[in-house]
Write a protein that holds these residues in place. Structure first.
Motif, PDB file in Angstrom:
ATOM      1  N   LYS A   1      14.155   4.700  -5.576  1.00 34.07           N
ATOM      2  CA  LYS A   1      13.814   3.747  -6.622  1.00 34.07           C
ATOM      3  C   LYS A   1      12.294   3.680  -6.634  1.00 34.07           C
ATOM      4  N   ARG A   2      11.713   3.684  -7.822  1.00 37.94           N
ATOM      5  CA  ARG A   2      10.258   3.867  -7.932  1.00 37.94           C
ATOM      6  C   ARG A   2       9.731   3.052  -9.106  1.00 37.94           C
ATOM      7  N   ALA A   3       8.671   2.286  -8.876  1.00 38.72           N
ATOM      8  CA  ALA A   3       8.065   1.488  -9.947  1.00 38.72           C
ATOM      9  C   ALA A   3       6.557   1.621  -9.874  1.00 38.72           C
ATOM     10  N   LEU A   4       5.930   1.858 -11.019  1.00 37.36           N
ATOM     11  CA  LEU A   4       4.476   1.941 -11.108  1.00 37.36           C
ATOM     12  C   LEU A   4       3.946   0.723 -11.840  1.00 37.36           C
TER      13      LEU A   4
ATOM     14  N   LYS B   1      12.728  -7.095  -5.187  1.00 41.94           N
ATOM     15  CA  LYS B   1      12.125  -8.244  -4.513  1.00 41.94           C
ATOM     16  C   LYS B   1      10.619  -8.071  -4.353  1.00 41.94           C
ATOM     17  N   SER B   2      10.191  -6.833  -4.121  1.00 38.77           N
ATOM     18  CA  SER B   2       8.772  -6.573  -3.855  1.00 38.77           C
ATOM     19  C   SER B   2       7.913  -6.661  -5.104  1.00 38.77           C
ATOM     20  N   ILE B   3       8.471  -6.314  -6.251  1.00 36.78           N
ATOM     21  CA  ILE B   3       7.681  -6.287  -7.482  1.00 36.78           C
ATOM     22  C   ILE B   3       7.035  -7.636  -7.776  1.00 36.78           C
ATOM     23  N   SER B   4       7.718  -8.728  -7.461  1.00 37.54           N
ATOM     24  CA  SER B   4       7.224 -10.059  -7.839  1.00 37.54           C
ATOM     25  C   SER B   4       5.851 -10.359  -7.249  1.00 37.54           C
TER      26      SER B   4
ATOM     27  N   GLY C   1       5.706   2.012   0.523  1.00 46.40           N
ATOM     28  CA  GLY C   1       7.134   2.018   0.777  1.00 46.40           C
ATOM     29  C   GLY C   1       7.644   0.614   0.993  1.00 46.40           C
ATOM     30  N   VAL C   2       8.766   0.288   0.339  1.00 44.65           N
ATOM     31  CA  VAL C   2       9.345  -1.055   0.423  1.00 44.65           C
ATOM     32  C   VAL C   2      10.837  -0.938   0.714  1.00 44.65           C
ATOM     33  N   SER C   3      11.415  -2.021   1.230  1.00 44.74           N
ATOM     34  CA  SER C   3      12.847  -2.033   1.541  1.00 44.74           C
ATOM     35  C   SER C   3      13.685  -2.517   0.372  1.00 44.74           C
ATOM     36  N   ASP C   4      13.078  -3.263  -0.539  1.00 45.30           N
ATOM     37  CA  ASP C   4      13.799  -3.817  -1.690  1.00 45.30           C
ATOM     38  C   ASP C   4      12.845  -3.844  -2.872  1.00 45.30           C
TER      39      ASP C   4
ATOM     40  N   ILE D   1      -0.583   0.123  -8.323  1.00 41.33           N
ATOM     41  CA  ILE D   1       0.213   0.058  -7.104  1.00 41.33           C
ATOM     42  C   ILE D   1       1.585   0.618  -7.439  1.00 41.33           C
ATOM     43  N   GLU D   2       1.997   1.627  -6.667  1.00 37.39           N
ATOM     44  CA  GLU D   2       3.315   2.223  -6.868  1.00 37.39           C
ATOM     45  C   GLU D   2       4.203   1.861  -5.686  1.00 37.39           C
ATOM     46  N   LEU D   3       5.386   1.338  -5.973  1.00 34.87           N
ATOM     47  CA  LEU D   3       6.337   0.924  -4.954  1.00 34.87           C
ATOM     48  C   LEU D   3       7.500   1.902  -4.941  1.00 34.87           C
ATOM     49  N   ILE D   4       7.895   2.366  -3.749  1.00 39.67           N
ATOM     50  CA  ILE D   4       9.011   3.299  -3.655  1.00 39.67           C
ATOM     51  C   ILE D   4       9.992   2.836  -2.572  1.00 39.67           C
ATOM     52  N   GLU D   5      11.263   2.888  -2.909  1.00 45.31           N
ATOM     53  CA  GLU D   5      12.345   2.527  -1.992  1.00 45.31           C
ATOM     54  C   GLU D   5      13.257   3.741  -1.853  1.00 45.31           C
TER      55      GLU D   5
END
Length: 356
Positions: free
Chosen positions: A212-215, A179-182, A173-176, A236-240
């Motif tokens: 918002k979700r990125a794999l 910004k986190s993807i980098s 889980g991320v707040s942005d 790594i999967e990031l979800i906001e």
């Protein structure tokens, strides 16, 4: 040979996910039964002197086991405080809360894994469905309140011997999201973007919420490093979360308390990685500086925090036991770091297997 070029480093895969538990033996017994995490790389009781930044300035003692599933994937570092009682979160962790929400477990056959985990007593959070990239998956909760995403995958080290493989990745889980993807894509080598979407996702727990979700994944042409073939390409999967405030999963708690305490990447070229991460605004917060004993294994380890203080660990392995009962170890410091160890050598780890 054996040394990376100056200013270079490599990520070899997810080595392990740290899991804070109340009882290391009880938890490991369930993880052996449910996830075939039955091959110990090390088991160690020691004081975590270098982690006082995350344990209120006090060096706490612990008992830890690093266990692997020999079909392929990362392992679990099952971690129990022995000097204090580990604390749980005081709220129910939901998708999008800040930190590691779930560990991803790779499987060949989703139906087989679903029935197996139900039989092991897992709590089923979602029924089998499709992620945005059309990959089959479902979510469960273990008896200790940790969430796992069970995911179909085609990358394996060895033959099909149990319903599940090892760790495929993590859901963070991320707040942005942007910004986190980098960090994960540009610094940590998860360079392949499979999807980036904003929607109500039917496969995620938390029905009706928008995310918002990125794999992201490592390239799939094969991992470098001594144990790269065993670790397999990772995700790594990031979800906001949208429409509600996300909460810090480990707020007012210690590293080592209950839950997913870190994601550990296997690396070579640690000092170069530290320099690159620091220049990008992610300084190491912990650094063993040199080889550090972890029971029968040793290596150089360090930590950094992502934008939301999720801990990412790095380990450059120097020594690993292959046949512990005969004191047979591999020294990895002076070998070609681009090459995998011969498969037969890695498979010798299975001789240390502990029965479920």
């Amino acid at each position: 040979m054996g040394q990376l070029l100056e200013k270079s480093y490599q990520i070899n895969g997810i080595q392990q996910i740290g899991i804070g538990v109340k009882d290391v033996h009880k938890s490991w017994s369930w993880y052996r039964k449910a996830f075939s995490m039955d091959v110990p790389v090390f088991e160690d009781e020691a004081t975590a002197n270098l982690m006082t930044r995350y344990t209120n300035g006090k060096a706490e003692s612990r008992h830890a086991v690093l266990a692997m599933n020999m079909q392929g994937g990362g392992g679990f570092e099952i971690w129990q405080f022995t000097s204090r009682t580990p604390g749980p979160s005081d709220f129910e962790v939901r998708p999008g809360d800040l930190g590691i929400y779930a560990a991803k477990i790779r499987v060949r056959n989703l139906s087989r894994a679903f029935e197996h985990l139900k039989g092991c007593g897992a709590t089923i959070l979602t029924q089998p469905s499709k992620a945005p990239n059309r990959t089959g998956n479902f979510f469960i909760k273990d008896p200790f309140d940790n969430v796992f995403q069970i995911v179909e995958d085609s990358n394996w080290f060895s033959e099909n011997t149990s319903p599940t493989g090892g760790v495929l990745g993590v859901v963070i889980g991320v707040s942005d999201l942007e910004k986190s993807i980098s960090l994960y894509q540009d610094i940590l080598g998860f360079s392949v973007l499979h999807y980036k979407e904003k929607a109500v996702f039917e496969d995620l727990p938390g029905k009706g919420e928008t995310f918002k979700r990125a794999l992201l994944s490592m390239p799939c042409e094969g991992n470098p490093g001594a144990f790269g073939a065993l670790l397999c390409p990772a995700q790594i999967e990031l979800i906001e979360v949208q429409g509600r405030e996300s909460r810090q999963i480990f707020k007012d708690r210690l590293w080592g308390d209950l839950g997913f305490i870190h994601c550990c990447l296997d690396v070579n070229g640690m000092r170069n990685l530290k320099k690159k991460a620091g220049e990008a605004g992610f300084p190491f917060t912990v650094d063993s500086e040199d080889s550090f004993d972890m029971g029968s294994a040793s290596g150089h380890f360090g930590y950094l925090e992502d934008f939301d203080q999720t801990l990412i660990e790095f380990v450059e392995t120097h020594r690993v036991p292959i046949l512990q009962k005969w004191n047979l170890y591999l020294n990895l410091k002076n070998r070609d770091h681009k090459k995998n160890l011969p498969k037969f050598l890695v498979k010798l780890l299975a001789l240390n297997r502990v029965k479920a």
